[in-house]
Enzyme design. Structure first.
Site, PDB file in Angstrom:
ATOM      1  N   LYS A 159      61.884  69.087  -7.854  1.00 46.40           N
ATOM      2  CA  LYS A 159      63.116  68.793  -7.093  1.00 46.40           C
ATOM      3  C   LYS A 159      64.297  69.205  -7.975  1.00 46.40           C
ATOM      4  O   LYS A 159      64.919  68.373  -8.653  1.00 46.40           O
ATOM      5  CB  LYS A 159      63.136  67.308  -6.714  1.00 46.40           C
ATOM      6  CG  LYS A 159      64.004  67.002  -5.507  1.00 46.40           C
ATOM      7  CD  LYS A 159      63.748  65.604  -5.025  1.00 46.40           C
ATOM      8  CE  LYS A 159      64.878  65.059  -4.167  1.00 46.40           C
ATOM      9  NZ  LYS A 159      65.249  65.839  -2.999  1.00 46.40           N
TER      10      LYS A 159
HETATM   11  N1  PMP Z   1      61.672  68.581   1.200  1.00 50.04           N
HETATM   12  C1  PMP Z   1      62.847  68.689   0.565  1.00 50.04           C
HETATM   13  C2  PMP Z   1      63.382  70.043   0.259  1.00 50.04           C
HETATM   14  C3  PMP Z   1      63.563  67.533   0.217  1.00 50.04           C
HETATM   15  O1  PMP Z   1      64.743  67.629  -0.400  1.00 50.04           O
HETATM   16  C4  PMP Z   1      63.039  66.270   0.561  1.00 50.04           C
HETATM   17  C5  PMP Z   1      63.814  65.019   0.230  1.00 50.04           C
HETATM   18  N2  PMP Z   1      63.516  64.556  -1.044  1.00 50.04           N
HETATM   19  C6  PMP Z   1      61.806  66.220   1.205  1.00 50.04           C
HETATM   20  C7  PMP Z   1      61.137  67.394   1.511  1.00 50.04           C
HETATM   21  C8  PMP Z   1      61.163  64.899   1.519  1.00 50.04           C
HETATM   22  O2  PMP Z   1      60.668  64.343   0.337  1.00 50.04           O
HETATM   23  P1  PMP Z   1      60.561  62.762   0.160  1.00 50.04           P
HETATM   24  O3  PMP Z   1      59.800  62.274   1.330  1.00 50.04           O
HETATM   25  O4  PMP Z   1      59.797  62.588  -1.110  1.00 50.04           O
HETATM   26  O5  PMP Z   1      61.925  62.235   0.108  1.00 50.04           O
END
Ligand code: PMP
Length: 324
Positions: A159
């Site tokens: 991320k």
């Molecule tokens: N894809 C992206 C590109 C994101 O930024 C997020 C948000 N964190 C998600 C998927 C969903 O991930 P999560 O469920 O862990 O928040």
């Protein structure tokens, strides 16, 4: 929330009021996008008089992985970071739904693109927070003309702050064209994910979602939903490549993420999805999800970390009534 208390944050080794946490304009991560972060939610349960952080350990384990990809090491273990987070929330006196933003970033104030031999620092902020996108209606989305970044370009699995320019291109293109959200395809033309959400489609009683090799963030909500679909709603889930036009012909389409939560989609590229509104599966999943994240489902209480020590012990024995 007690308005008297300032929002606290952890910043470069100390707990300080948010207003005192500042970085210089030459900070490496600001110039070059060399940071990684998390978005974590906490949900307030009025009956329990308790604030629950949802899946905090999983988020900090993912932060650890993202940091490793960027040649950084977290200064604390994921378990210690969960502890620090609950202390910030209670110290800030937050008694409403909240958002937690930890970031590990290259902190040196220098010119020069690289990942190695740089000082890295950590911050964690907390703030009251509501819905990120409207989840009470079905969204109108488009497939983006912007392709999802590939694992060998900037890995979506990490991320990484700089990677969010890719998401921002897609989101702004979608919203400036009148859509609510964008779905990105990868370089092979297969469906990857939304600008900040993973994606599920329902076709003929089976739910499909792109695999972790489709240049997606390995979402924590995605994993949660896979478990809830299989274990509680009895719906089979298959991880496989998804074609763009499967989005046009599916029975339901859901976007999910910590921020978005569970967002049903009513149309893609002007093609109506299912009945065009919130479908039965989407509604059932939303009901179950919000029960789980608020700490109302004993079976999944271990997914929710309580913030306040002296909460009323009224953990309801609410049955898993939702059936699909
Ligand atoms: N894809 C992206 C590109 C994101 O930024 C997020 C948000 N964190 C998600 C998927 C969903 O991930 P999560 O469920 O862990 O928040």
């Amino acid at each position: 929330m007690n308005e008297q208390l300032p929002l606290l944050c952890y910043f470069e080794g100390k707990v300080v009021p948010l207003s005192e946490a500042k970085v210089g304009i030459l900070t490496h991560a600001f110039s070059y996008g060399t940071g990684c972060f998390e978005g974590i939610r906490a949900y307030f349960n009025t009956e329990h008089d308790q604030l629950y952080v949802f899946h905090p350990l999983e988020h900090y384990r993912r932060l650890q992985q993202s940091a490793g990809i960027l040649l950084m090491t977290l200064p604390f273990s994921p378990e210690q970071l969960v502890q620090k987070t609950t202390e910030l929330l209670s110290g800030s006196g937050i008694r409403t739904d909240a958002y937690i933003r930890p970031m590990m970033y290259k902190a040196d104030e220098i010119i020069g693109v690289r990942l190695h031999n740089l000082r890295s620092e950590l911050y964690i902020t907390v703030q009251p927070f509501g819905n990120y996108i409207d989840i009470d209606r079905a969204l109108d989305v488009c497939t983006s003309s912007w392709k999802r970044i590939d694992d060998n370009m900037i890995p979506a699995r990490g991320k990484i702050t700089g990677a969010y320019v890719n998401s921002a291109f897609a989101k702004s293109e979608a919203q400036l064209s009148g859509y609510d959200e964008a779905i990105m395809l990868d370089n092979s033309g297969h469906v990857s994910e939304g600008s900040a959400e993973n994606l599920f489609i329902l076709r003929g009683g089976t739910v499909y979602t792109p695999p972790v090799t489709a240049n997606i963030l390995e979402g924590i909500t995605r994993a949660t939903i896979i478990t809830l679909l299989r274990e509680e709603l009895g719906v089979p889930v298959v991880e496989r490549e998804i074609d763009r036009t499967e989005l046009y012909v599916c029975d339901e389409l859901l976007l999910c993420g910590t921020g978005a939560q569970i967002a049903p989609v009513g149309s893609v590229d002007h093609r109506q999805v299912g009945g065009g509104g919130v479908g039965d599966l989407g509604r059932a999943l939303q009901t179950l999800y919000f029960d789980v994240v608020r700490g109302n489902v004993p079976k999944y209480a271990h997914w929710c970390a309580p913030v306040y020590e002296e909460a009323r012990q009224t953990n309801s024995e609410k049955p898993l009534a939702v059936a699909y």
